[in-house]
Design a protein around this motif. Structure first.
Motif, PDB file in Angstrom:
ATOM      1  N   LEU A 122      36.596  34.275  33.399  1.00 19.70           N
ATOM      2  CA  LEU A 122      35.141  34.172  33.353  1.00 19.70           C
ATOM      3  C   LEU A 122      34.687  33.693  31.979  1.00 19.70           C
ATOM      4  CD1 LEU A 122      32.327  34.865  34.712  1.00 19.70           C
ATOM      5  CD2 LEU A 122      32.531  37.086  33.579  1.00 19.70           C
ATOM      6  N   LEU A 160      32.336  30.392  37.897  1.00 19.61           N
ATOM      7  CA  LEU A 160      31.090  31.108  37.632  1.00 19.61           C
ATOM      8  C   LEU A 160      30.771  31.098  36.145  1.00 19.61           C
ATOM      9  CD1 LEU A 160      28.699  32.866  38.430  1.00 19.61           C
ATOM     10  CD2 LEU A 160      30.218  34.871  38.312  1.00 19.61           C
ATOM     11  N   MET A 202      40.409  38.488  35.623  1.00 21.55           N
ATOM     12  CA  MET A 202      39.138  37.906  36.078  1.00 21.55           C
ATOM     13  C   MET A 202      38.199  37.693  34.896  1.00 21.55           C
ATOM     14  SD  MET A 202      36.250  39.753  38.457  1.00 21.55           S
ATOM     15  CE  MET A 202      35.784  40.819  37.072  1.00 21.55           C
ATOM     16  N   GLN A 205      34.591  37.043  47.303  1.00 21.56           N
ATOM     17  CA  GLN A 205      34.807  35.614  47.508  1.00 21.56           C
ATOM     18  C   GLN A 205      36.291  35.271  47.480  1.00 21.56           C
ATOM     19  OE1 GLN A 205      32.549  33.654  44.467  1.00 21.56           O
ATOM     20  NE2 GLN A 205      30.562  34.257  45.314  1.00 21.56           N
ATOM     21  N   LYS A 259      37.586  31.238  40.797  1.00 17.94           N
ATOM     22  CA  LYS A 259      36.178  31.551  41.064  1.00 17.94           C
ATOM     23  C   LYS A 259      35.498  32.101  39.808  1.00 17.94           C
ATOM     24  CE  LYS A 259      35.677  30.559  45.449  1.00 17.94           C
ATOM     25  NZ  LYS A 259      34.698  29.521  45.881  1.00 17.94           N
ATOM     26  N   ALA A 260      36.212  32.947  39.066  1.00 20.35           N
ATOM     27  CA  ALA A 260      35.642  33.518  37.849  1.00 20.35           C
ATOM     28  C   ALA A 260      35.371  32.425  36.824  1.00 20.35           C
ATOM     29  CB  ALA A 260      36.584  34.568  37.271  1.00 20.35           C
ATOM     30  N   LEU A 269      32.679  38.325  43.056  1.00 23.17           N
ATOM     31  CA  LEU A 269      33.854  37.503  42.782  1.00 23.17           C
ATOM     32  C   LEU A 269      35.062  37.977  43.586  1.00 23.17           C
ATOM     33  CD1 LEU A 269      33.583  36.987  38.921  1.00 23.17           C
ATOM     34  CD2 LEU A 269      33.414  35.219  40.673  1.00 23.17           C
TER      35      LEU A 269
END
Length: 225
Positions: free
Chosen positions: A193, A138, A189, A115, A134-135, A112
């Motif tokens: 997530l 995902l 993060m 990225q 991004k987290a 992560l």
């Protein structure tokens, strides 16, 4: 299709690492992985000073534990009738084996973060904003792919959930060492997530909230306000 449970995977990894506690087997493993080409039973036995039968037993045990791969090659260089049977050879397995107690997921965090840095560099968007997005993406994927009990999903990824009153406390942080040294970045993060996980699994009655404190993860899951 049958898929191994996290417990089965962990048990297999523990068994694989435990098998290296036998000194002769460990010497054979170390010899094979240092070689640039696959190793035969005879070559391994000669290198370590073992009887061929003993070397074969331990090499096959290492293969059974997925620590070594078995390949078959004709060492004569010939093919066709009269070329002889291919030799059974051993080389390092492509499988990665790791056991961490408590459960840690540093590879996931590393991906992560990498990225986020790459996309930020390409677009100019702040790294932290990209990381949070991004987290959450995902987490959403994980929730959508595992539409099952939320508690089970959290256990699968090492959060060690437990019920406290009407909330779910996460007893383990899979990113513990990173969170301790880079708290704001890693806990942010993790928060996104888990928000993604809740969205992906369609757990609309629960929300992820920051709740830092000793002895548990920095995020708590509680009923939606």
């Amino acid at each position: 299709m049958f898929v191994d449970t996290p417990e089965e995977v962990r048990d297999a990894d523990v068994s694989a690492i435990a098998s290296l506690d036998e000194p002769t087997r460990r010497r054979l493993y170390d010899h094979v992985v240092r070689q640039s080409a696959p190793v035969s039973r005879d070559e391994a036995a000669a290198a370590i000073g073992l009887a061929r039968k003993t070397a074969a037993f331990h090499l096959d045990r290492l293969a059974d534990e997925s620590l070594l791969d078995v390949v078959y090659e004709r060492r004569s260089g010939r093919s066709g009738p009269g070329a002889g049977r291919p030799a059974k050879l051993y080389r390092r397995s492509a499988k990665e084996v790791a056991v961490s107690l408590p459960d840690r997921r540093y590879e996931l965090a590393g991906r992560l973060l990498a990225q986020a840095v790459e996309e930020s560099d390409a677009t100019g968007e702040p790294v932290r904003a990209v990381l949070h997005r991004k987290a959450e993406e995902l987490g959403t994927q994980l929730g959508e792919q595992n539409r099952t009990d939320l508690f089970e999903l959290l256990e699968r990824y090492g959060f060690e959930p437990r019920h406290e009153d009407d909330a779910i406390v996460l007893g383990n942080c899979p990113f513990h060492a990173l969170a301790r040294e880079h708290t704001q970045t890693v806990c942010g993060m993790n928060l996104h997530l888990l928000r993604g996980v809740l969205g992906g699994i369609d757990e609309t009655g629960t929300e992820a909230r920051p709740a830092p404190g000793p002895g548990h993860c920095c995020v708590r899951l509680q009923p939606t306000a």
